[in-house]
Write an enzyme that holds these catalytic residues in place. Structure first.
Site, PDB file in Angstrom:
ATOM      1  N   GLU A  31      89.715 105.522 -29.395  1.00 46.20           N
ATOM      2  CA  GLU A  31      90.202 105.661 -28.013  1.00 46.20           C
ATOM      3  C   GLU A  31      90.085 107.082 -27.501  1.00 46.20           C
ATOM      4  O   GLU A  31      90.397 108.039 -28.233  1.00 46.20           O
ATOM      5  CB  GLU A  31      91.673 105.216 -27.976  1.00 46.20           C
ATOM      6  CG  GLU A  31      92.036 104.465 -26.735  1.00 46.20           C
ATOM      7  CD  GLU A  31      91.284 103.137 -26.607  1.00 46.20           C
ATOM      8  OE1 GLU A  31      90.251 103.108 -25.914  1.00 46.20           O
ATOM      9  OE2 GLU A  31      91.737 102.142 -27.188  1.00 46.20           O
ATOM     10  N   HIS A  32      89.624 107.184 -26.273  1.00 48.30           N
ATOM     11  CA  HIS A  32      89.416 108.471 -25.606  1.00 48.30           C
ATOM     12  C   HIS A  32      88.403 109.339 -26.354  1.00 48.30           C
ATOM     13  O   HIS A  32      88.523 110.558 -26.373  1.00 48.30           O
ATOM     14  CB  HIS A  32      90.753 109.223 -25.439  1.00 48.30           C
ATOM     15  CG  HIS A  32      91.554 108.688 -24.289  1.00 48.30           C
ATOM     16  ND1 HIS A  32      91.301 109.029 -22.988  1.00 48.30           N
ATOM     17  CD2 HIS A  32      92.575 107.796 -24.252  1.00 48.30           C
ATOM     18  CE1 HIS A  32      92.150 108.386 -22.189  1.00 48.30           C
ATOM     19  NE2 HIS A  32      92.925 107.629 -22.925  1.00 48.30           N
ATOM     20  N   LEU A  79      92.069  95.981 -19.335  1.00 55.80           N
ATOM     21  CA  LEU A  79      91.113  95.119 -20.032  1.00 55.80           C
ATOM     22  C   LEU A  79      89.768  95.112 -19.301  1.00 55.80           C
ATOM     23  O   LEU A  79      88.967  94.205 -19.440  1.00 55.80           O
ATOM     24  CB  LEU A  79      91.672  93.695 -20.169  1.00 55.80           C
ATOM     25  CG  LEU A  79      93.006  93.583 -20.923  1.00 55.80           C
ATOM     26  CD1 LEU A  79      93.509  92.141 -20.930  1.00 55.80           C
ATOM     27  CD2 LEU A  79      92.871  94.079 -22.363  1.00 55.80           C
ATOM     28  N   GLU A 129      80.429 103.583 -11.190  1.00 58.79           N
ATOM     29  CA  GLU A 129      81.868 103.887 -11.264  1.00 58.79           C
ATOM     30  C   GLU A 129      82.096 105.404 -11.170  1.00 58.79           C
ATOM     31  O   GLU A 129      83.005 105.865 -10.487  1.00 58.79           O
ATOM     32  CB  GLU A 129      82.466 103.320 -12.558  1.00 58.79           C
ATOM     33  CG  GLU A 129      83.935 103.610 -12.687  1.00 58.79           C
ATOM     34  CD  GLU A 129      84.799 102.409 -13.038  1.00 58.79           C
ATOM     35  OE1 GLU A 129      84.268 101.305 -13.234  1.00 58.79           O
ATOM     36  OE2 GLU A 129      86.026 102.595 -13.113  1.00 58.79           O
ATOM     37  N   ASP A 171      83.470 100.748 -21.743  1.00 55.72           N
ATOM     38  CA  ASP A 171      83.865  99.474 -21.126  1.00 55.72           C
ATOM     39  C   ASP A 171      82.648  98.674 -20.674  1.00 55.72           C
ATOM     40  O   ASP A 171      82.518  97.489 -20.965  1.00 55.72           O
ATOM     41  CB  ASP A 171      84.788  99.721 -19.922  1.00 55.72           C
ATOM     42  CG  ASP A 171      86.027 100.493 -20.317  1.00 55.72           C
ATOM     43  OD1 ASP A 171      86.281 100.611 -21.533  1.00 55.72           O
ATOM     44  OD2 ASP A 171      86.731 100.986 -19.421  1.00 55.72           O
TER      45      ASP A 171
HETATM   46  C1  GLA Z   1      89.028 103.788 -20.101  1.00 54.82           C
HETATM   47  C2  GLA Z   1      87.615 104.302 -19.807  1.00 54.82           C
HETATM   48  C3  GLA Z   1      86.754 104.279 -21.070  1.00 54.82           C
HETATM   49  C4  GLA Z   1      87.460 104.996 -22.234  1.00 54.82           C
HETATM   50  C5  GLA Z   1      88.895 104.485 -22.383  1.00 54.82           C
HETATM   51  C6  GLA Z   1      89.677 105.273 -23.406  1.00 54.82           C
HETATM   52  O1  GLA Z   1      88.982 102.437 -20.443  1.00 54.82           O
HETATM   53  O2  GLA Z   1      87.007 103.511 -18.817  1.00 54.82           O
HETATM   54  O3  GLA Z   1      85.504 104.874 -20.802  1.00 54.82           O
HETATM   55  O4  GLA Z   1      87.424 106.381 -22.063  1.00 54.82           O
HETATM   56  O5  GLA Z   1      89.602 104.541 -21.153  1.00 54.82           O
HETATM   57  O6  GLA Z   1      89.151 105.091 -24.665  1.00 54.82           O
END
Ligand code: GLA
Length: 391
Positions: A32-33, A123, A159, A171
């Site tokens: 994540e991140h 999501l 985006e 995503d």
């Molecule tokens: C959001 C962003 C992704 C990613 C996550 C964190 O979903 O759209 O690109 O950075 O946060 O992991």
């Protein structure tokens, strides 16, 4: 589907020559991140998402309607500019604009969208919509000649540049490239990827929604990105051979730079980034070897790092994750997505699921003041056209 076809007919007159497309939501298992730090992520597509019913037109008008929003928007392909008033329709418009800029063919369409990804749950309802539109344009106007990874990249570009959200690629990639029953190990620096079987035996991933609105999300997200850029700049100022991403560093190498970074907060951020990247590798291995206890521990470690070092959780996500692991049959839990609200996941023994949900609902509601929601989802396929007979 029947109700959706009827709505299409009500809005657009008749339903001759229509086609149906679907695109999933996504959940990230771990990593994540770090997509925007050139790291490894491990998401999968959900088996629910967004559906579009589409009919080609012979002019340059795209009509956009949705069963989720009252707002209907008429877009002229010769006038693809961001308009605040167009609200949700800016996502499809952005993808159209980027695809046109990249030289692809576009044309008029009547489109009815219907999504069942809860809004603001983290999501990826927006990525689902973007990739869906990309795939529609690919199939209807470009003879399916555009590689899905290209559609994914153009959706992210829409985006970033059109909608103005500075997200990474995870995503859109999960939504476009998802495969039934598989998670995707994606290297966000190179876009190399491989699929991994998600064999959980007696266990399952339970999706848990805090039901917290994610108001602050975007500015905090951009703040974290800026912090990472700052650390990268400091580290590179001390190096002859520059690195492109924070995830190019190991934990050991980071030690050398800590005295130059100085700022405690920045040190916390980069420690999360590098640690999380390591955890993804370990989690991939643990899952491959069927070591679910280990996999669960890594989920929990990831949450703790996002809470203590990256500071993107909040009391709602913390309550879900921390209380989840106290319940019998849960091997690990963590927030998923951008954080500050939205969803978390837990690895729970099938036979304990019902009790797990009941207990967690009780403690969460007592502490937070409203109930969480729980979803059950299999791992689905990426965006594609549906055969109307099966749709
Ligand atoms: C959001 C962003 C992704 C990613 C996550 C964190 O979903 O759209 O690109 O950075 O946060 O992991």
């Amino acid at each position: 589907m029947e109700a959706l076809l009827k709505s299409f007919k009500d809005i657009y007159g008749d339903k001759e020559e229509i086609r149906v497309f679907q695109s999933p939501g996504r959940v990230n298992l771990i990593g994540e991140h770090i997509d925007y730090n050139g790291g490894l992520v491990f998401p999968c597509a959900l088996d629910f998402g967004t559906i579009a019913i589409v009919r080609k037109r012979e002019d340059s008008i795209v009509n956009l309607a949705s069963t989720n929003f009252d707002l209907k928007v008429e877009v002229d392909l010769n006038d693809l500019v961001y308009k605040e008033l167009d609200d949700w329709a800016n996502y499809p418009k952005g993808v159209m604009k980027v695809m046109r800029d990249h030289g692809y063919t576009l044309g008029g369409m009547d489109i009815l969208i219907s999504g069942n990804i809860p809004n603001g749950a983290g999501l990826s309802s927006s990525a689902s919509l973007e990739v869906l539109i990309g795939e529609i344009i690919n199939v209807i106007f470009n003879k399916s000649s555009i590689d899905m990874v290209e559609i994914v990249k153009m959706s992210q570009e829409a985006e970033n540049k059109f909608v103005g959200v500075n997200c990474g690629i995870m995503d859109q990639f999960a939504v476009g490239m998802g495969k039934s029953k598989k998670a995707i190990l994606l290297n966000c620096a190179t876009l190399e990827y491989k699929y991994a079987d998600v064999e959980l035996g007696d266990y399952k991933i339970v999706l848990m929604n805090t039901n917290k609105r994610r108001a602050l999300n975007e500015s905090k997200y951009n703040e974290r990105r800026a912090e990472c850029d700052k650390v990268l700049e400091i580290i590179n100022s001390k190096r002859d051979n520059k690195i492109e991403n924070l995830c190019d560093l190991s934990m050991q190498e980071l030690e050398i730079y800590k005295s130059s970074i100085q700022d405690e907060i920045l040190i916390k951020r980069v420690t999360h980034v590098i640690g999380e990247n390591e955890r993804v590798k370990d989690a991939f291995e643990a899952l491959n070897e069927g070591k679910l206890n280990k996999f669960g521990e890594l989920l929990t470690e990831s949450h703790n790092s996002l809470r203590d070092l990256y500071e993107v959780t909040g009391i709602e996500l913390d309550t879900l994750a921390e209380e989840a692991i106290k319940i019998h049959g849960c091997l690990g839990a963590r927030m998923t997505g951008a954080g500050f609200g939205g969803c978390a996941i837990a690895l729970v023994k099938l036979e304990n699921e019902e009790e797990f949900i009941a207990k967690l609902t009780e403690v969460y509601t007592k502490k937070i003041g409203y109930a969480p929601s729980f979803y059950s989802s299999g791992i689905g396929n990426g965006a594609c056209e549906l055969n109307l007979v099966n749709a």
